[in-house]
Design a protein around this motif. Sequence first.
Motif, PDB file in Angstrom:
ATOM      1  N   CYS A 260       0.812  -1.221   0.000  1.00 24.86           N
ATOM      2  CA  CYS A 260       0.000   0.000   0.000  1.00 24.86           C
ATOM      3  C   CYS A 260       0.845   1.270   0.000  1.00 24.86           C
ATOM      4  CB  CYS A 260      -0.919   0.012   1.228  1.00 24.86           C
ATOM      5  SG  CYS A 260      -2.074  -1.367   1.256  1.00 24.86           S
ATOM      6  N   ASN A 261       1.899   1.265   0.819  1.00 22.45           N
ATOM      7  CA  ASN A 261       2.666   2.509   0.969  1.00 22.45           C
ATOM      8  C   ASN A 261       3.339   2.955  -0.325  1.00 22.45           C
ATOM      9  OD1 ASN A 261       4.454   0.327   1.104  1.00 22.45           O
ATOM     10  ND2 ASN A 261       5.957   1.514   2.250  1.00 22.45           N
ATOM     11  N   TRP A 262       3.335   2.087  -1.326  1.00 21.00           N
ATOM     12  CA  TRP A 262       3.919   2.412  -2.614  1.00 21.00           C
ATOM     13  C   TRP A 262       3.046   3.395  -3.399  1.00 21.00           C
ATOM     14  CZ3 TRP A 262       8.739   1.616  -3.362  1.00 21.00           C
ATOM     15  CH2 TRP A 262       9.280   1.587  -4.635  1.00 21.00           C
ATOM     16  N   PHE A 263       1.751   3.478  -3.084  1.00 19.73           N
ATOM     17  CA  PHE A 263       0.825   4.327  -3.841  1.00 19.73           C
ATOM     18  C   PHE A 263       0.785   5.721  -3.221  1.00 19.73           C
ATOM     19  CE2 PHE A 263      -0.407  -0.056  -4.420  1.00 19.73           C
ATOM     20  CZ  PHE A 263      -0.461  -0.139  -5.802  1.00 19.73           C
ATOM     21  N   THR A 264       0.925   6.718  -4.088  1.00 19.70           N
ATOM     22  CA  THR A 264       1.158   8.053  -3.564  1.00 19.70           C
ATOM     23  C   THR A 264      -0.005   9.018  -3.760  1.00 19.70           C
ATOM     24  OG1 THR A 264       2.257   8.568  -5.637  1.00 19.70           O
ATOM     25  CG2 THR A 264       3.673   7.932  -3.796  1.00 19.70           C
ATOM     26  N   SER A 265      -1.121   8.516  -4.266  1.00 16.94           N
ATOM     27  CA  SER A 265      -2.260   9.428  -4.316  1.00 16.94           C
ATOM     28  C   SER A 265      -3.495   8.697  -3.807  1.00 16.94           C
ATOM     29  CB  SER A 265      -2.506   9.933  -5.741  1.00 16.94           C
ATOM     30  OG  SER A 265      -3.290   9.001  -6.465  1.00 16.94           O
ATOM     31  N   CYS A 266      -4.468   9.486  -3.398  1.00 20.24           N
ATOM     32  CA  CYS A 266      -5.691   8.950  -2.821  1.00 20.24           C
ATOM     33  C   CYS A 266      -6.356   7.954  -3.761  1.00 20.24           C
ATOM     34  CB  CYS A 266      -6.623  10.119  -2.520  1.00 20.24           C
ATOM     35  SG  CYS A 266      -8.206   9.638  -1.813  1.00 20.24           S
ATOM     36  N   GLU A 267      -6.499   8.361  -5.002  1.00 21.93           N
ATOM     37  CA  GLU A 267      -7.230   7.503  -5.923  1.00 21.93           C
ATOM     38  C   GLU A 267      -6.450   6.226  -6.261  1.00 21.93           C
ATOM     39  OE1 GLU A 267      -9.144   9.496  -9.092  1.00 21.93           O
ATOM     40  OE2 GLU A 267      -9.458   7.661 -10.259  1.00 21.93           O
ATOM     41  N   LEU A 268      -5.171   6.389  -6.573  1.00 24.08           N
ATOM     42  CA  LEU A 268      -4.355   5.202  -6.892  1.00 24.08           C
ATOM     43  C   LEU A 268      -4.362   4.218  -5.726  1.00 24.08           C
ATOM     44  CD1 LEU A 268      -1.242   6.774  -8.649  1.00 24.08           C
ATOM     45  CD2 LEU A 268      -3.120   5.501  -9.720  1.00 24.08           C
ATOM     46  N   CYS A 269      -4.357   4.771  -4.537  1.00 18.74           N
ATOM     47  CA  CYS A 269      -4.383   3.945  -3.331  1.00 18.74           C
ATOM     48  C   CYS A 269      -5.696   3.181  -3.230  1.00 18.74           C
ATOM     49  CB  CYS A 269      -4.206   4.853  -2.116  1.00 18.74           C
ATOM     50  SG  CYS A 269      -4.381   4.027  -0.534  1.00 18.74           S
ATOM     51  N   ALA A 270      -6.793   3.932  -3.347  1.00 22.37           N
ATOM     52  CA  ALA A 270      -8.107   3.328  -3.103  1.00 22.37           C
ATOM     53  C   ALA A 270      -8.466   2.270  -4.139  1.00 22.37           C
ATOM     54  CB  ALA A 270      -9.159   4.417  -3.059  1.00 22.37           C
ATOM     55  N   ILE A 271      -7.993   2.456  -5.355  1.00 20.46           N
ATOM     56  CA  ILE A 271      -8.354   1.478  -6.389  1.00 20.46           C
ATOM     57  C   ILE A 271      -7.252   0.441  -6.616  1.00 20.46           C
ATOM     58  CG2 ILE A 271      -9.891   3.103  -7.571  1.00 20.46           C
ATOM     59  CD1 ILE A 271      -7.694   3.384  -9.726  1.00 20.46           C
ATOM     60  N   SER A 272      -6.208   0.486  -5.787  1.00 21.37           N
ATOM     61  CA  SER A 272      -5.071  -0.414  -6.016  1.00 21.37           C
ATOM     62  C   SER A 272      -5.477  -1.873  -5.843  1.00 21.37           C
ATOM     63  CB  SER A 272      -3.931  -0.085  -5.044  1.00 21.37           C
ATOM     64  OG  SER A 272      -4.364  -0.293  -3.720  1.00 21.37           O
ATOM     65  N   GLN A 316     -16.163  10.009  -4.093  1.00 22.15           N
ATOM     66  CA  GLN A 316     -16.603  11.226  -3.406  1.00 22.15           C
ATOM     67  C   GLN A 316     -15.468  11.858  -2.603  1.00 22.15           C
ATOM     68  OE1 GLN A 316     -18.039   8.181  -2.480  1.00 22.15           O
ATOM     69  NE2 GLN A 316     -19.685   8.169  -3.985  1.00 22.15           N
ATOM     70  N   LYS A 317     -14.686  11.014  -1.984  1.00 20.71           N
ATOM     71  CA  LYS A 317     -13.765  11.547  -0.973  1.00 20.71           C
ATOM     72  C   LYS A 317     -12.374  11.919  -1.481  1.00 20.71           C
ATOM     73  CE  LYS A 317     -15.262   9.736   3.497  1.00 20.71           C
ATOM     74  NZ  LYS A 317     -14.893   8.664   4.463  1.00 20.71           N
ATOM     75  N   CYS A 318     -11.946  11.358  -2.590  1.00 26.02           N
ATOM     76  CA  CYS A 318     -10.554  11.603  -2.987  1.00 26.02           C
ATOM     77  C   CYS A 318     -10.291  13.051  -3.377  1.00 26.02           C
ATOM     78  CB  CYS A 318     -10.115  10.651  -4.108  1.00 26.02           C
ATOM     79  SG  CYS A 318      -9.497   9.077  -3.470  1.00 26.02           S
ATOM     80  N   ASN A 319     -11.252  13.711  -4.052  1.00 28.16           N
ATOM     81  CA  ASN A 319     -11.066  15.122  -4.386  1.00 28.16           C
ATOM     82  C   ASN A 319     -10.873  15.950  -3.134  1.00 28.16           C
ATOM     83  OD1 ASN A 319     -11.075  14.954  -7.103  1.00 28.16           O
ATOM     84  ND2 ASN A 319     -13.297  15.261  -7.317  1.00 28.16           N
ATOM     85  N   LYS A 320     -11.745  15.686  -2.189  1.00 24.30           N
ATOM     86  CA  LYS A 320     -11.650  16.394  -0.912  1.00 24.30           C
ATOM     87  C   LYS A 320     -10.313  16.109  -0.237  1.00 24.30           C
ATOM     88  CE  LYS A 320     -14.731  17.204   2.569  1.00 24.30           C
ATOM     89  NZ  LYS A 320     -15.517  16.539   3.611  1.00 24.30           N
ATOM     90  N   ALA A 321      -9.921  14.860  -0.344  1.00 18.29           N
ATOM     91  CA  ALA A 321      -8.658  14.468   0.279  1.00 18.29           C
ATOM     92  C   ALA A 321      -7.490  15.209  -0.359  1.00 18.29           C
ATOM     93  CB  ALA A 321      -8.466  12.965   0.155  1.00 18.29           C
ATOM     94  N   ASP A 322      -7.557  15.371  -1.680  1.00 13.84           N
ATOM     95  CA  ASP A 322      -6.474  16.075  -2.356  1.00 13.84           C
ATOM     96  C   ASP A 322      -6.429  17.552  -1.974  1.00 13.84           C
ATOM     97  OD1 ASP A 322      -5.536  13.804  -3.526  1.00 13.84           O
ATOM     98  OD2 ASP A 322      -6.626  14.079  -5.409  1.00 13.84           O
ATOM     99  N   GLU A 323      -7.625  18.135  -1.779  1.00 14.95           N
ATOM    100  CA  GLU A 323      -7.660  19.525  -1.305  1.00 14.95           C
ATOM    101  C   GLU A 323      -7.013  19.635   0.055  1.00 14.95           C
ATOM    102  OE1 GLU A 323     -11.683  21.124  -1.330  1.00 14.95           O
ATOM    103  OE2 GLU A 323     -11.838  20.525  -3.434  1.00 14.95           O
ATOM    104  N   LEU A 324      -7.379  18.693   0.893  1.00 19.98           N
ATOM    105  CA  LEU A 324      -6.844  18.674   2.244  1.00 19.98           C
ATOM    106  C   LEU A 324      -5.326  18.564   2.222  1.00 19.98           C
ATOM    107  CD1 LEU A 324      -8.084  18.608   5.125  1.00 19.98           C
ATOM    108  CD2 LEU A 324      -7.796  16.135   5.059  1.00 19.98           C
ATOM    109  N   GLU A 325      -4.897  17.733   1.299  1.00 21.76           N
ATOM    110  CA  GLU A 325      -3.469  17.516   1.154  1.00 21.76           C
ATOM    111  C   GLU A 325      -2.746  18.834   0.859  1.00 21.76           C
ATOM    112  OE1 GLU A 325      -0.894  15.718  -2.529  1.00 21.76           O
ATOM    113  OE2 GLU A 325      -2.719  14.660  -1.927  1.00 21.76           O
ATOM    114  N   ASN A 326      -3.416  19.709   0.093  1.00 23.74           N
ATOM    115  CA  ASN A 326      -2.785  20.974  -0.259  1.00 23.74           C
ATOM    116  C   ASN A 326      -2.783  21.975   0.895  1.00 23.74           C
ATOM    117  OD1 ASN A 326      -2.247  20.079  -2.768  1.00 23.74           O
ATOM    118  ND2 ASN A 326      -3.523  21.557  -3.856  1.00 23.74           N
TER     119      ASN A 326
END
Length: 334
Positions: A260-272, A316-326
């Motif tokens: 899991c730790n290899w994936f660096t974005s919310c979406e890539l992680c969630a659909i991995s 629903q959540k990954c966009n929000k997560a990316d905003e949060l990340e910023n």
Amino acid sequence: MARILKLFAIVISILVKCSSCEKVSSSDNIKDEPPKILFDSDENYFHVRAVRDVNFAKSLWVNMDSIEKTSFDRVWQPPYDEQLAPTLRYLKSVQLSFYFPFYGYLTDNITLDIDGRICMKKITYRNEKCNSFVAPLATKLSFRKDESYIKYNDTGNSFVVQWGNVDLYPPFYLEEQNVTMQVTLHENGTIVFVYRQILSSLFAIFDDDIAGTIGTRDSKGYIGNDEHPYGVIALQERILNKDFDVKNGTVIVMSSLPTCNWFTSCELCAISKTNFKCVWCPQLNRCTNNGIDRGVKEWLSSGCVNDHVSSIDYAQKCNKADELENTTIAEPSA
Ligand SMILES: *[C@@H]1O[C@H](CO)[C@@H](O)[C@H](O)[C@H]1NC(C)=O
Ligand SMILES: *[C@@H]1O[C@H](CO)[C@@H](O)[C@H](O)[C@H]1NC(C)=O
Ligand SMILES: *[C@@H]1O[C@H](CO)[C@@H](O)[C@H](O)[C@H]1NC(C)=O
Ligand SMILES: *[C@@H]1O[C@H](CO)[C@@H](O)[C@H](O)[C@H]1NC(C)=O
Ligand SMILES: *[C@@H]1O[C@H](CO)[C@@H](O)[C@H](O)[C@H]1NC(C)=O
Ligand SMILES: *[C@@H]1O[C@H](CO)[C@@H](O)[C@H](O)[C@H]1NC(C)=O
């Protein structure tokens, strides 16, 4: 302590030599046993394939004759004729010329340990734990013979370690083993174990209380029951269950699988697609197997235990997560 030493007299005389070696001495009595697949399956972090195939073993064996024996940086001499002192250590730390991906973490500092392990960090202190390792045979090994050694070589994209003519500690010492084996760490994360010489069956040493371990472990940062650390691939359990003995000509290839730790974005992680249930922690900006990795402390204090992004709600959540990340500085309080 009830112990039954299972002593098998196995008379297959195999001396595996590297295929490019010019001279093969006449004493090499290589018995033609047909190749046998002993194990072939995913073990979460690795695909593990174990075979007993003398020719394959020969083809993988690296001739280390020209390499000097390792001199250890830090030596605490054991009392050979008594029970093993638990503080015994012979250590040599080496920095690899490349990054070796281990459980998804890039590693370049390792420590060679006579006890049949390559520790995946620099061990500096006598009592420092080796809780992250690659082990062709993690048990107390004896170097009392002059001909016992460890050798290693870094080729730039692989790191080869050879234990030569080592014996096991009491009570197993009674039965001479004179083990010679090699481990190669490849730059792409593949780990290869080759066993060239074992005088008798290793079944004898696999027992509950002084367990020999064959496999890998990554329990850095682990907090919890020491009896059940995460990230343990203990192939000796398979050995017992599946009549898979380690002896001359056995080869184990562990090919690393995505973590899991290899994936660096919310979406890539969630659909991995991995052998784990990867979730994204927006607060830490990190993909994790429900916290089960080296970052478990941060995971537990991050609030992500109850609030993370998974394959169910990522749209629903990954966009929000990316905003949060910023906007969020992920700094979990200890
Ligand atoms: C390995 O050790 C070297 C020298 O001590 C250090 O510069 C390097 O950052 C270490 N590598 C990792 C991945 O920590
Ligand atoms: C050891 O590694 C070097 C590269 O660092 C390579 O040139 C040499 O052939 C290797 N020796 C053996 C015995 O594998
Ligand atoms: C151990 O094996 C080596 C060959 O790898 C041999 O030269 C040596 O004599 C053996 N030692 C014993 C005590 O059998
Ligand atoms: C990794 O490298 C080894 C040695 O070069 C090779 O045999 C193996 O096929 C490679 N594995 C992958 C998945 O690329
Ligand atoms: C392994 O090979 C050695 C010679 O190198 C031989 O003495 C020994 O009996 C063999 N062990 C097994 C388990 O086949
Ligand atoms: C986050 O910031 C990067 C650049 O810093 C930008 O490209 C990206 O669009 C931002 N993401 C969101 C969701 O605002």
